[in-house]
Enzyme design. Structure first.
Site, short mmCIF file in Angstrom:
data_model
loop_
_atom_site.label_atom_id
_atom_site.label_comp_id
_atom_site.label_asym_id
_atom_site.label_seq_id
_atom_site.Cartn_x
_atom_site.Cartn_y
_atom_site.Cartn_z
N ASP A 22 48.09 23.21 40.36
CA ASP A 22 48.22 21.95 39.61
C ASP A 22 49.64 21.39 39.64
O ASP A 22 50.12 20.82 38.66
CB ASP A 22 47.76 22.13 38.15
CG ASP A 22 46.43 22.86 38.08
OD1 ASP A 22 45.53 22.46 38.84
OD2 ASP A 22 46.30 23.82 37.31
N HIS A 52 42.02 19.07 44.12
CA HIS A 52 43.10 18.22 44.59
C HIS A 52 42.82 16.77 44.21
O HIS A 52 41.73 16.27 44.45
CB HIS A 52 43.26 18.34 46.10
CG HIS A 52 43.87 19.64 46.53
ND1 HIS A 52 44.00 20.04 47.82
CD2 HIS A 52 44.40 20.63 45.78
CE1 HIS A 52 44.59 21.21 47.86
NE2 HIS A 52 44.82 21.61 46.64
P1 IMP Z 1 39.25 32.06 40.52
O1 IMP Z 1 40.08 31.65 41.69
O2 IMP Z 1 38.16 31.07 40.19
O3 IMP Z 1 38.72 33.46 40.65
O4 IMP Z 1 40.21 32.07 39.24
C1 IMP Z 1 41.24 33.04 39.10
C2 IMP Z 1 42.41 32.45 38.32
O5 IMP Z 1 43.05 31.45 39.10
C3 IMP Z 1 42.01 31.75 37.02
O6 IMP Z 1 43.05 31.94 36.09
C4 IMP Z 1 41.92 30.27 37.41
O7 IMP Z 1 42.13 29.43 36.33
C5 IMP Z 1 43.06 30.19 38.41
N1 IMP Z 1 42.84 29.14 39.43
C6 IMP Z 1 42.05 29.21 40.52
N2 IMP Z 1 42.14 28.08 41.24
C7 IMP Z 1 43.02 27.28 40.61
C8 IMP Z 1 43.57 25.99 40.90
O8 IMP Z 1 43.27 25.34 41.91
N3 IMP Z 1 44.47 25.48 40.00
C9 IMP Z 1 44.86 26.19 38.91
N4 IMP Z 1 44.39 27.41 38.59
C10 IMP Z 1 43.47 27.96 39.44
MG MG Z 2 44.56 21.59 41.18
#
Ligand code: IMP
Ligand code: MG
Length: 339
Positions: A22, A52
């Site tokens: 982010d 995105h």
């Molecule tokens: P997962 O990738 O869905 O397994 O999530 C694992 C961790 O990464 C969690 O804390 C999510 O909130 C964080 N996370 C995964 N993708 C993003 C992203 O694109 N932006 C921000 N946090 C993310």
């Molecule tokens: Mg993002």
């Protein structure tokens, strides 16, 4: 070894996030893609856990898996270390077509792994405590590394999208998530299951010597969506930080959750810049601090107060310049769509 494998790759630029995702990578990558100097825009890792936001001709678009090249009709590759959930992929293609974009340039590596419905159920059941995005990411990568996954090349639904070409010309690699969510460098197990750093981009099949610039995005304050002991719930009780959430619109693109927010940690930013090898960084959302009128950052584990945004920017520039030898350019921007 075949040294003729990549005779026609000119250079590779990489864009990555320096924080917890982010950081406005979408804005950075879209700006780079719009220069039209690239022949390919490639995602190297992750799945539709990413979100995105792209602004183009006054319109706002959201993507999760498909690389930003699609907005500029540049070949957009979903790489071998990505994971793909076919129904979500098709929905994203449909959304892009409805908005007038030609999706014929979108291709998927046959080596990418397929997220199956049971991966998503398992994620929802077993990974709740980590606050994942519930897109089946950890279970799918789990099966990949246990060597029992299904790859895109074996999935009849994806046959029309399979990538059967070699990379050539100028390549832009589009990162997802950020430095501190990397499976190796993040606060394990509060991480994602893939490599979010430039070292991971080499899985696309280019020699590391071809890397030219590493563009990286950060924000002037830190945010974390998902659970992480480094971002305790008590941050939500701090009225100044909650004003940042409000002024900065810190709500997750993929999950709709409030992001936990804290003052910029310069110690962590230095580590992220140096390990990623970032050459050009963009620190965005400066206007959010200006709106709040409070300027603070952590350095050497101490919270520093600045009188003005100029003092804070000057401090960041001089600290990063003296601690990050590979860094060439530091830019600041607001929340606006353009860089
Ligand atoms: P997962 O990738 O869905 O397994 O999530 C694992 C961790 O990464 C969690 O804390 C999510 O909130 C964080 N996370 C995964 N993708 C993003 C992203 O694109 N932006 C921000 N946090 C993310
Ligand atoms: Mg993002």
């Amino acid at each position: 070894m075949n040294f003729l494998e990549h005779p026609s790759i000119n250079y590779v630029d990489i864009c990555c996030g320096l924080s917890w995702g982010d950081e406005a990578k979408g804005k950075m990558v879209s700006h780079l893609a719009s220069t039209r100097e690239y022949d390919f825009v490639c995602r190297w890792a992750g799945g539709n856990n990413a979100g995105h936001t792209i602004y183009l001709n006054g319109n706002k678009y959201k993507t999760h898996l498909i690389p930003t090249g699609v907005f500029h009709n540049i070949k957009s590759i979903i790489g071998p270390d990505c994971v793909i959930h076919p129904p979500s992929f098709f929905a994203e293609l449909e959304y892009l077509r409805e908005n007038g974009f030609d999706t014929k340039c979108v291709k998927v590596s046959p080596k990418a792994h397929v997220v199956q419905h049971f991966h998503i159920s398992e994620d929802k059941e077993k990974y709740k405590e980590q606050g994942t995005t519930s897109n089946g990411i950890a279970p799918c990568y789990g099966d990949k590394f246990a060597r029992k996954g299904i790859r895109a090349g074996d999935c009849p639904d994806l046959v029309d999208y399979l990538w059967d070409e070699k990379l050539h010309g100028n390549i832009l690699c589009e990162g997802a998530q950020g430095f501190w969510l990397d499976i190796n460098y993040g606060n394990y197990p509060y991480v994602t299951s893939s490599t979010t750093l430039p070292y991971g981009a080499c899985c696309l099949g280019f020699p590391p010597q071809k890397i030219r610039r590493i563009f990286a995005a950060a924000k002037i304050y830190d945010t974390r969506s998902g659970n992480d002991p480094d971002f305790p719930e008590t941050l939500l009780d701090d009225p100044e930080l909650m004003s940042l959430v409000k002024f900065g619109g810190e709500i997750g693109t993929t999950t709709g959750r409030i992001r936990k927010t804290n003052w910029l940690n310069i110690d962590k930013l230095i580590v992220a810049i140096n390990i990623s090898g970032s050459t050009d960084i963009l620190i965005s959302k400066v206007d959010v601090l200006e709106k709040l009128g409070i300027f603070k950052a952590f350095h050497h584990n101490t919270l520093i107060h600045f009188d003005t945004i100029k003092d804070m920017k000057d401090y960041i520039i001089s600290t990063l310049s003296s601690n990050c030898p590979l860094l060439d350019e530091i830019k600041f921007s607001g929340s606006a769509k353009d860089i």
